[in-house]
Scaffold this motif. Sequence first.
Motif, PDB file in Angstrom:
ATOM      1  N   PHE A  27       0.830  -1.209   0.000  1.00 33.39           N
ATOM      2  CA  PHE A  27       0.000   0.000   0.000  1.00 33.39           C
ATOM      3  C   PHE A  27       0.865   1.260   0.000  1.00 33.39           C
ATOM      4  N   TRP A  40      -0.821 -13.913   4.329  1.00 34.66           N
ATOM      5  CA  TRP A  40      -1.177 -13.418   5.660  1.00 34.66           C
ATOM      6  C   TRP A  40      -2.263 -12.338   5.552  1.00 34.66           C
ATOM      7  N   HIS A  41      -2.107 -11.456   4.590  1.00 35.42           N
ATOM      8  CA  HIS A  41      -3.082 -10.362   4.470  1.00 35.42           C
ATOM      9  C   HIS A  41      -4.473 -10.905   4.101  1.00 35.42           C
ATOM     10  N   VAL A  48     -11.734 -10.423   9.147  1.00 37.34           N
ATOM     11  CA  VAL A  48     -12.390  -9.142   9.406  1.00 37.34           C
ATOM     12  C   VAL A  48     -13.631  -8.937   8.529  1.00 37.34           C
ATOM     13  N   LEU A  49     -13.643  -9.555   7.335  1.00 39.43           N
ATOM     14  CA  LEU A  49     -14.703  -9.274   6.360  1.00 39.43           C
ATOM     15  C   LEU A  49     -15.733 -10.388   6.209  1.00 39.43           C
ATOM     16  N   HIS A  52     -19.476 -10.143   5.443  1.00 40.46           N
ATOM     17  CA  HIS A  52     -19.996  -9.673   4.153  1.00 40.46           C
ATOM     18  C   HIS A  52     -20.144 -10.803   3.131  1.00 40.46           C
TER      19      HIS A  52
ATOM     20  N   MET B   1     -22.567  -0.215   5.245  1.00 41.56           N
ATOM     21  CA  MET B   1     -21.423   0.253   4.452  1.00 41.56           C
ATOM     22  C   MET B   1     -20.378   0.906   5.342  1.00 41.56           C
ATOM     23  N   ARG B   3     -19.571   0.047   8.281  1.00 40.02           N
ATOM     24  CA  ARG B   3     -18.740  -1.023   8.854  1.00 40.02           C
ATOM     25  C   ARG B   3     -17.665  -1.445   7.868  1.00 40.02           C
ATOM     26  N   LEU B   4     -18.047  -1.638   6.613  1.00 36.81           N
ATOM     27  CA  LEU B   4     -17.081  -2.062   5.601  1.00 36.81           C
ATOM     28  C   LEU B   4     -15.957  -1.040   5.456  1.00 36.81           C
ATOM     29  N   LEU B   5     -16.293   0.242   5.472  1.00 33.78           N
ATOM     30  CA  LEU B   5     -15.257   1.276   5.341  1.00 33.78           C
ATOM     31  C   LEU B   5     -14.288   1.250   6.520  1.00 33.78           C
ATOM     32  N   GLN B   7     -13.568  -1.402   8.277  1.00 33.94           N
ATOM     33  CA  GLN B   7     -12.774  -2.630   8.126  1.00 33.94           C
ATOM     34  C   GLN B   7     -11.693  -2.455   7.062  1.00 33.94           C
ATOM     35  N   ILE B   8     -12.034  -1.731   5.985  1.00 33.50           N
ATOM     36  CA  ILE B   8     -11.047  -1.513   4.929  1.00 33.50           C
ATOM     37  C   ILE B   8      -9.920  -0.593   5.423  1.00 33.50           C
ATOM     38  N   PHE B  10      -8.795  -0.521   8.405  1.00 38.44           N
ATOM     39  CA  PHE B  10      -7.973  -1.422   9.223  1.00 38.44           C
ATOM     40  C   PHE B  10      -7.088  -2.299   8.331  1.00 38.44           C
ATOM     41  N   ILE B  11      -7.663  -2.845   7.281  1.00 39.83           N
ATOM     42  CA  ILE B  11      -6.916  -3.718   6.363  1.00 39.83           C
ATOM     43  C   ILE B  11      -5.740  -2.971   5.737  1.00 39.83           C
ATOM     44  N   LYS B  12      -5.955  -1.697   5.421  1.00 39.41           N
ATOM     45  CA  LYS B  12      -4.866  -0.890   4.864  1.00 39.41           C
ATOM     46  C   LYS B  12      -3.800  -0.601   5.929  1.00 39.41           C
ATOM     47  N   ILE B  14      -2.907  -2.320   8.586  1.00 41.77           N
ATOM     48  CA  ILE B  14      -2.080  -3.454   9.020  1.00 41.77           C
ATOM     49  C   ILE B  14      -1.061  -3.871   7.963  1.00 41.77           C
ATOM     50  N   ASP B  15      -1.108  -3.267   6.774  1.00 40.29           N
ATOM     51  CA  ASP B  15      -0.065  -3.493   5.768  1.00 40.29           C
ATOM     52  C   ASP B  15       1.312  -3.152   6.349  1.00 40.29           C
ATOM     53  N   LEU B 105     -11.599  -0.881  13.944  1.00 44.34           N
ATOM     54  CA  LEU B 105     -12.699  -1.749  13.519  1.00 44.34           C
ATOM     55  C   LEU B 105     -14.004  -1.381  14.225  1.00 44.34           C
ATOM     56  N   GLN B 109     -16.130  -5.987  17.054  1.00 45.28           N
ATOM     57  CA  GLN B 109     -14.992  -6.668  16.438  1.00 45.28           C
ATOM     58  C   GLN B 109     -13.684  -6.252  17.125  1.00 45.28           C
TER      59      GLN B 109
END
Lengths: 190, 190
Positions: A27, A40-41, A48-49, A52, B1, B3-5, B7-8, B10-12, B14-15, B105, B109
């Motif tokens: 990223f 891992w990702h 987490v998802l 959905h 939505m 929630r999804l934002l 989570q996303i 968070f996903i970014k 933890i990179d 999150l 969660q």
Amino acid sequence: MNRLLQQIAFIKEIDKLKYIQRKTRLFNSDRHENDAEHSWHLAMMTLVLVEHSNVEIDVLKVLKMVLIHDLVEIDSGDIFIFDTTKNHDNTAEELKAAKRIFGMLPEAQATALIALWLEFESGETNEAKFAKAMDRFEPILQNASNNGGTWREYKVPKEKVLDKTKPVAFGSKAIWEYSQNEIETLFKTL
Amino acid sequence: MNRLLQQIAFIKEIDKLKYIQRKTRLFNSDRHENDAEHSWHLAMMTLVLVEHSNVEIDVLKVLKMVLIHDLVEIDSGDIFIFDTTKNHDNTAEELKAAKRIFGMLPEAQATALIALWLEFESGETNEAKFAKAMDRFEPILQNASNNGGTWREYKVPKEKVLDKTKPVAFGSKAIWEYSQNEIETLFKTL
């Protein structure tokens, strides 16, 4: 004890996944991602998802799938999804790799993991659909954060991106809706 | 939505785990391992070695633990287990990191993952014991393959290595027996 020694030989062998470079980059970064980081990702994204998912799924099974899904690339290498010169259904070479790598484990364990990898590859069960959705979704997020990333670098047209990433919808309609918006927005700037 | 934002985001975030370098190196290699690769490897070890657990355990829970166990290091950094100048129980700083990172999150969660991380840290439940056994066992395998690796590099005496790796036994007596032999054999050559 013999089982443990076989398992340890496998654990050492799969260290090689950390050297398999993907085309996509981390990223907001120029650094390529390797297959172990990628796996891992995907596992974290699954955790987490999972809410959905279009349907109820077995999270443990999806986690196992994403953790092992790229191990065959230790032998067969990473094939870029938009590379038109290579066959993406090179299942013969990949199956051979699966048999060699998982085959280092005690027999029942090897058989179970090969079956799980084949289930992922076929993409027919609900767990495989969600695992594949994660596998397609990660580069969408990465490329969006990298101003087009590999799509821009390899001049991939929007229609082709949408076509290749569409399987996200088979796992999660909500995540696919988000993905389409990201792709549309991004391509307006390219 | 919304929630999804969350989570996303968070996903970014933890990179960043892919940039945290550990002291240990890959198998038969000079290249340092990063925390994301390490976490993936522990998850694979869990999948393959779970039969050696001293007691029946919940594999999904262990997988979640090892996948998330080092995320706090995004803020607090990796602390070398044999570093005597740093406090290894810096739980205040790590707890703050856990709250910030998992706190991205949706609330339920976040709460669940912080609780899981704390359970790992305490090392009291059977799942935490096995997760910690994996965390200690990976560097044993790596250092054995690297002719002593960090133990040699930092001149760590055998007694200290055995003391720090002993928690492997709380998760698996069979793996601890193997580990002791590896350590004894290796130190004879150093």
